[in-house]
Design a protein around this motif. Structure first.
Motif, PDB file in Angstrom:
ATOM      1  N   LEU A 148       0.884  -1.142   0.078  1.00 34.85           N
ATOM      2  CA  LEU A 148       0.007   0.172  -0.032  1.00 34.85           C
ATOM      3  C   LEU A 148       0.802   1.238   0.062  1.00 34.85           C
ATOM      4  O   LEU A 148       1.774   1.302   0.458  1.00 34.85           O
ATOM      5  CB  LEU A 148      -0.788  -0.057   1.389  1.00 34.85           C
ATOM      6  CG  LEU A 148      -1.876  -1.239   1.303  1.00 34.85           C
ATOM      7  CD1 LEU A 148      -2.306  -1.266   2.582  1.00 34.85           C
ATOM      8  CD2 LEU A 148      -2.847  -1.254   0.415  1.00 34.85           C
ATOM      9  N   PRO A 149       0.479   2.326  -0.780  1.00 39.08           N
ATOM     10  CA  PRO A 149       1.234   3.598  -0.848  1.00 39.08           C
ATOM     11  C   PRO A 149       1.906   4.157   0.530  1.00 39.08           C
ATOM     12  O   PRO A 149       2.949   4.727   0.508  1.00 39.08           O
ATOM     13  CB  PRO A 149       0.314   4.537  -1.576  1.00 39.08           C
ATOM     14  CG  PRO A 149      -0.923   3.954  -1.990  1.00 39.08           C
ATOM     15  CD  PRO A 149      -0.893   2.530  -1.179  1.00 39.08           C
ATOM     16  N   ASN A 163       6.035   8.691   8.278  1.00 37.18           N
ATOM     17  CA  ASN A 163       5.698  10.216   8.443  1.00 37.18           C
ATOM     18  C   ASN A 163       4.410  10.061   9.132  1.00 37.18           C
ATOM     19  O   ASN A 163       3.306   9.561   8.571  1.00 37.18           O
ATOM     20  CB  ASN A 163       5.541  10.635   6.951  1.00 37.18           C
ATOM     21  CG  ASN A 163       5.054  11.922   6.883  1.00 37.18           C
ATOM     22  OD1 ASN A 163       4.185  12.464   7.908  1.00 37.18           O
ATOM     23  ND2 ASN A 163       5.494  12.517   5.896  1.00 37.18           N
ATOM     24  N   PRO A 164       4.165  10.528  10.300  1.00 33.53           N
ATOM     25  CA  PRO A 164       2.960  10.401  11.147  1.00 33.53           C
ATOM     26  C   PRO A 164       1.846  11.323  10.472  1.00 33.53           C
ATOM     27  O   PRO A 164       0.659  10.626  10.584  1.00 33.53           O
ATOM     28  CB  PRO A 164       3.286  11.146  12.486  1.00 33.53           C
ATOM     29  CG  PRO A 164       4.534  11.951  12.140  1.00 33.53           C
ATOM     30  CD  PRO A 164       5.297  11.189  11.102  1.00 33.53           C
ATOM     31  N   TYR A 165       2.054  12.282   9.719  1.00 34.53           N
ATOM     32  CA  TYR A 165       0.990  12.803   8.904  1.00 34.53           C
ATOM     33  C   TYR A 165       0.391  11.849   7.972  1.00 34.53           C
ATOM     34  O   TYR A 165      -0.625  12.031   7.760  1.00 34.53           O
ATOM     35  CB  TYR A 165       1.607  14.106   8.336  1.00 34.53           C
ATOM     36  CG  TYR A 165       0.848  14.864   7.459  1.00 34.53           C
ATOM     37  CD1 TYR A 165      -0.479  15.515   7.640  1.00 34.53           C
ATOM     38  CD2 TYR A 165       0.865  15.010   6.148  1.00 34.53           C
ATOM     39  CE1 TYR A 165      -1.166  16.233   6.828  1.00 34.53           C
ATOM     40  CE2 TYR A 165       0.213  15.705   5.162  1.00 34.53           C
ATOM     41  CZ  TYR A 165      -0.858  16.039   5.625  1.00 34.53           C
ATOM     42  OH  TYR A 165      -1.836  16.702   4.492  1.00 34.53           O
ATOM     43  N   HIS A 166       1.421  11.418   7.015  1.00 33.46           N
ATOM     44  CA  HIS A 166       0.775  10.429   6.082  1.00 33.46           C
ATOM     45  C   HIS A 166       0.198   9.234   6.477  1.00 33.46           C
ATOM     46  O   HIS A 166      -0.991   8.782   6.046  1.00 33.46           O
ATOM     47  CB  HIS A 166       2.069  10.036   5.273  1.00 33.46           C
ATOM     48  CG  HIS A 166       2.356  10.905   4.311  1.00 33.46           C
ATOM     49  ND1 HIS A 166       3.718  10.709   3.353  1.00 33.46           N
ATOM     50  CD2 HIS A 166       2.091  12.282   4.000  1.00 33.46           C
ATOM     51  CE1 HIS A 166       3.802  11.911   2.706  1.00 33.46           C
ATOM     52  NE2 HIS A 166       2.841  12.902   3.144  1.00 33.46           N
ATOM     53  N   GLN A 187     -14.143   2.877   7.638  1.00 32.46           N
ATOM     54  CA  GLN A 187     -15.228   2.691   6.686  1.00 32.46           C
ATOM     55  C   GLN A 187     -15.101   2.978   5.191  1.00 32.46           C
ATOM     56  O   GLN A 187     -16.088   3.282   4.516  1.00 32.46           O
ATOM     57  CB  GLN A 187     -16.420   3.661   7.221  1.00 32.46           C
ATOM     58  CG  GLN A 187     -17.094   3.090   8.570  1.00 32.46           C
ATOM     59  CD  GLN A 187     -16.913   4.195   9.662  1.00 32.46           C
ATOM     60  OE1 GLN A 187     -16.119   4.903   9.776  1.00 32.46           O
ATOM     61  NE2 GLN A 187     -17.814   3.682  11.057  1.00 32.46           N
ATOM     62  N   THR A 188     -14.161   2.661   4.730  1.00 31.03           N
ATOM     63  CA  THR A 188     -13.741   2.707   3.347  1.00 31.03           C
ATOM     64  C   THR A 188     -13.093   1.537   2.636  1.00 31.03           C
ATOM     65  O   THR A 188     -12.248   0.998   3.310  1.00 31.03           O
ATOM     66  CB  THR A 188     -12.964   4.017   3.146  1.00 31.03           C
ATOM     67  OG1 THR A 188     -13.756   5.069   3.554  1.00 31.03           O
ATOM     68  CG2 THR A 188     -12.856   4.298   1.674  1.00 31.03           C
ATOM     69  N   GLN A 189     -13.357   1.207   1.438  1.00 25.50           N
ATOM     70  CA  GLN A 189     -12.813   0.251   0.722  1.00 25.50           C
ATOM     71  C   GLN A 189     -11.335   0.521   0.534  1.00 25.50           C
ATOM     72  O   GLN A 189     -11.205   1.664   0.149  1.00 25.50           O
ATOM     73  CB  GLN A 189     -13.549  -0.238  -0.438  1.00 25.50           C
ATOM     74  CG  GLN A 189     -15.001  -0.785  -0.373  1.00 25.50           C
ATOM     75  CD  GLN A 189     -14.782  -2.101   0.354  1.00 25.50           C
ATOM     76  OE1 GLN A 189     -13.985  -2.826   0.367  1.00 25.50           O
ATOM     77  NE2 GLN A 189     -15.911  -2.341   1.189  1.00 25.50           N
ATOM     78  N   THR A 216      -7.326   4.248  -1.198  1.00 23.33           N
ATOM     79  CA  THR A 216      -6.152   4.599  -1.707  1.00 23.33           C
ATOM     80  C   THR A 216      -5.856   5.877  -2.627  1.00 23.33           C
ATOM     81  O   THR A 216      -5.417   6.590  -2.605  1.00 23.33           O
ATOM     82  CB  THR A 216      -5.503   3.361  -2.589  1.00 23.33           C
ATOM     83  OG1 THR A 216      -5.408   2.292  -1.479  1.00 23.33           O
ATOM     84  CG2 THR A 216      -4.170   3.601  -3.029  1.00 23.33           C
ATOM     85  N   ALA A 217      -7.120   5.771  -3.418  1.00 20.29           N
ATOM     86  CA  ALA A 217      -7.152   6.867  -4.411  1.00 20.29           C
ATOM     87  C   ALA A 217      -7.274   8.165  -3.822  1.00 20.29           C
ATOM     88  O   ALA A 217      -6.600   9.092  -4.185  1.00 20.29           O
ATOM     89  CB  ALA A 217      -8.617   6.530  -5.458  1.00 20.29           C
ATOM     90  N   TYR A 218      -8.052   8.187  -2.735  1.00 23.03           N
ATOM     91  CA  TYR A 218      -8.192   9.626  -1.936  1.00 23.03           C
ATOM     92  C   TYR A 218      -6.922   9.911  -1.196  1.00 23.03           C
ATOM     93  O   TYR A 218      -6.615  11.083  -1.011  1.00 23.03           O
ATOM     94  CB  TYR A 218      -9.613   9.372  -1.051  1.00 23.03           C
ATOM     95  CG  TYR A 218     -10.818   9.718  -1.649  1.00 23.03           C
ATOM     96  CD1 TYR A 218     -11.315  10.935  -1.485  1.00 23.03           C
ATOM     97  CD2 TYR A 218     -11.486   8.699  -2.289  1.00 23.03           C
ATOM     98  CE1 TYR A 218     -12.581  11.341  -2.081  1.00 23.03           C
ATOM     99  CE2 TYR A 218     -12.871   8.825  -2.669  1.00 23.03           C
ATOM    100  CZ  TYR A 218     -13.209  10.199  -2.591  1.00 23.03           C
ATOM    101  OH  TYR A 218     -14.332  10.645  -3.224  1.00 23.03           O
ATOM    102  N   TYR A 219      -6.227   8.780  -0.771  1.00 22.33           N
ATOM    103  CA  TYR A 219      -5.001   9.155   0.027  1.00 22.33           C
ATOM    104  C   TYR A 219      -4.078   9.637  -1.081  1.00 22.33           C
ATOM    105  O   TYR A 219      -3.543  10.841  -0.542  1.00 22.33           O
ATOM    106  CB  TYR A 219      -4.675   7.736   0.556  1.00 22.33           C
ATOM    107  CG  TYR A 219      -2.964   7.865   1.120  1.00 22.33           C
ATOM    108  CD1 TYR A 219      -2.884   8.167   2.300  1.00 22.33           C
ATOM    109  CD2 TYR A 219      -2.095   7.466   0.370  1.00 22.33           C
ATOM    110  CE1 TYR A 219      -1.443   8.617   2.738  1.00 22.33           C
ATOM    111  CE2 TYR A 219      -0.674   7.765   0.738  1.00 22.33           C
ATOM    112  CZ  TYR A 219      -0.631   8.320   1.945  1.00 22.33           C
ATOM    113  OH  TYR A 219       1.005   8.314   2.388  1.00 22.33           O
TER     114      TYR A 219
END
Ligand code: SF4
Length: 353
Positions: free
Chosen positions: A18-19, A25-28, A38-40, A45-48
């Protein structure tokens, strides 16, 4: 091998790429954990990736306009998560000099950060020995150790936490937590877990006692409430009225003017209520667009209908934009305002944008 050694060995062979994996990095990590609730994984991943690209540091997120953050979040739901992310980013920059909290206890002070997220960030970023316990972990522990207390009630939660605190690796806390997350998400799944190829099958209480389908036990959530929302699309030439929400789950997002009821009114009653609510005359022509959408949220069933009113003059139209928190907006610009996905779809499907 004991449980901890087995789960770490399983993770070595089966970890998901996973990316944000490997990042300290605690922010990431915070972004990934909040987005993935609550997300697939594919959608998350796309939103991240969008968030990291748009706001590469906590300073960038803190400096953003909340409207832009909500717009980027649009479609993920649970919008309080986005508002809390933004609020906490500003808190970290303004009150902590941009330095991320460095421990589980300090992380818990951030708005929107609960036990699970604080433990995930503390272990993944700083290797702090804190078990991150989500639904996946509850399921694995309840099955392997035969915990039949409801996992969403105090005693069950206490038993799972005690077990987890005993099991977590003191030298590889980050790997342990990620191993448990991945194992629950991909192997010991709610339905059709891969028991026949499982490193725990010889000792797993659920498997050896044929109770896999019964564990974990959960107390059923309260039945959902039904709400009936009737949106009014007020148009004039190329413009529409939008209204900013001032409360509830869609706080600070934009909707159409509406009436919301707990009962299902007839079309005639809705038209009449819309007229009275928005100070329209009896002969104003409101059309029922006959578009009905059911939108299911965690605690609500929303039954949504759309009605249309074409203003008869510029002055007639502008009086709606003077209603509290309302604005007029050209149809081309509707996309610049964060909206619940049900309205995003309405505008797209009806070729209004
Ligand atoms: S044997 Fe089945 S129920 Fe038990 S841990 Fe493995 S996958 Fe889960």
């Amino acid at each position: 091998m004991n449980f901890t050694q087995k789960i770490l060995a399983w993770y070595d062979a089966n970890r998901r790429e996973l990316p944000w994996r490997g990042s300290q990095n605690p922010y990431h990590i915070w972004l990934s954990e909040v987005i993935l609730q609550q997300t697939q994984i594919v959608q998350g991943t796309a939103y991240y990736l969008k968030f990291v690209e748009t706001y590469p540091t906590v300073f960038d997120l803190a400096a953003a306009d909340e409207r832009d953050v909500l717009l980027l979040w649009q479609g993920l739901g649970y919008y309080s998560r986005a508002r809390n992310l933004h609020f906490s980013a500003k808190y970290i920059v303004q009150n902590l000099g941009g330095v991320f909290p460095k421990s589980y206890r300090e992380l818990l002070k951030l708005k929107g950060v609960g036990d699970y997220t604080a433990a995930a960030i503390a272990s993944l970023a700083y290797n702090e020995v804190q078990p991150a316990i989500d639904g996946n972990v509850q399921r694995v522990i309840a099955r392997v150790f035969g915990i039949s207390e409801p996992v969403n009630a105090p005693l069950g939660m206490k038993l799972i936490r005690e077990k987890s605190e005993n099991l977590i690796s003191h030298t590889h806390a980050a790997d342990y937590n990620q191993a448990m997350m991945d194992f629950g998400a991909t192997h010991c799944t709610p339905k059709n877990p891969k028991c026949s190829e499982c490193p725990f099958s010889a000792d797993c209480v659920a498997f050896t006692t044929d109770t896999v389908a019964k564990l974990p036990v959960k107390i059923k959530a309260k039945p959902k409430t039904d709400l009936y929302i009737s949106y009014l699309v007020i148009l004039f030439k190329n413009s529409v009225i939008l209204k900013k929400r001032t409360d509830g789950i869609w706080l600070n997002m934009f909707e159409l003017p509406n009436i919301t009821e707990e009962t299902d009114l007839s079309s005639e009653d809705v038209v009449s209520a819309l007229k009275s609510n928005f100070g329209m005359t009896e002969n104003s022509e409101i059309i029922d667009l006959k578009i009905e959408v059911k939108h299911v949220l965690s605690h609500l069933n929303l039954h949504i209908r759309f009605f249309e009113y074409k203003a008869i003059s510029e002055a007639d139209f502008q009086k709606f934009s003077s209603i509290s928190e309302s604005i007029s907006c050209t149809l081309e610009n509707v996309n610049q305002y964060p909206k619940p996905v049900v309205l995003e779809n309405f505008f797209a499907k009806n070729c209004l944008i």
